[in-house]
Design a protein around this motif. Structure first.
Motif, short mmCIF file in Angstrom:
data_model
loop_
_atom_site.label_atom_id
_atom_site.label_comp_id
_atom_site.label_asym_id
_atom_site.label_seq_id
_atom_site.Cartn_x
_atom_site.Cartn_y
_atom_site.Cartn_z
N ILE A 1 0.83 -1.20 0.00
CA ILE A 1 0.00 0.00 0.00
C ILE A 1 0.86 1.26 0.00
N CYS B 1 -12.98 3.34 3.45
CA CYS B 1 -12.20 2.35 2.70
C CYS B 1 -13.14 1.56 1.79
N GLU C 1 -8.13 -5.25 -4.02
CA GLU C 1 -7.69 -3.88 -4.25
C GLU C 1 -8.37 -3.05 -3.17
N THR D 1 -8.76 0.94 -1.40
CA THR D 1 -8.58 2.38 -1.58
C THR D 1 -9.24 3.09 -0.41
N CYS D 2 -8.51 4.05 0.17
CA CYS D 2 -9.07 4.86 1.25
C CYS D 2 -9.25 6.29 0.77
N VAL E 1 -8.43 10.56 -2.64
CA VAL E 1 -7.78 9.29 -2.33
C VAL E 1 -6.60 9.60 -1.41
N LYS F 1 -3.88 3.63 -1.15
CA LYS F 1 -4.39 2.56 -2.02
C LYS F 1 -3.36 1.44 -2.10
#
Length: 125
Positions: free
Chosen positions: A65, A79, A94, A96-97, A103, A106
């Protein structure tokens, strides 16, 4: 049933307890990278757990990450996780935050499906 393309989400609020300062991963009052990773793992395991059999769980085994943007106390972090690969007991996600529309981090996360009882027997030695 586990299927590629499954999605899950989770949220947390940035507080003094999940800052870099609190985690000793930095000196500032911003969302800590270990806290972001924890949210990513939580999102993944909670998404798949209802689809696992009795006595089964999952353990995280690998992460790749980046944490690309700071988030201050009071912000809400979301998230999103997508199951992208199923290889027998190995699952790849996958993750992503987001902080609002931005973003903040990720990457990918790998988990293995395990038998909880057998796993704990080995862990206890």
């Amino acid at each position: 049933m586990l299927e590629v393309g499954m999605k899950g989400t989770a949220q947390t609020k940035v507080t003094e307890e999940n800052t870099a300062k609190a985690f000793c991963s930095g000196a500032l009052d911003v969302f800590a990278t270990p806290a972001m990773l924890s949210l990513m793992e939580e999102t993944c395991w909670k998404m798949i757990q209802p689809e696992l059999g009795d006595g089964e769980g999952s353990v995280g085994t690998k992460v790749d990450i980046s944490h690309d943007r700071a988030s201050a106390i009071g912000h809400t972090i979301t998230c999103e996780a997508v199951l992208t690969e199923i290889d027998r007991r190995r699952l790849v996600f996958e993750v992503t935050c987001f902080d609002g529309d931005n973003v903040i981090g990720k990457g990918t996360h790998e988990r293995f499906i395990i038998n909880n009882e057998k796993f704990m027997e080995k862990a206890l030695g």
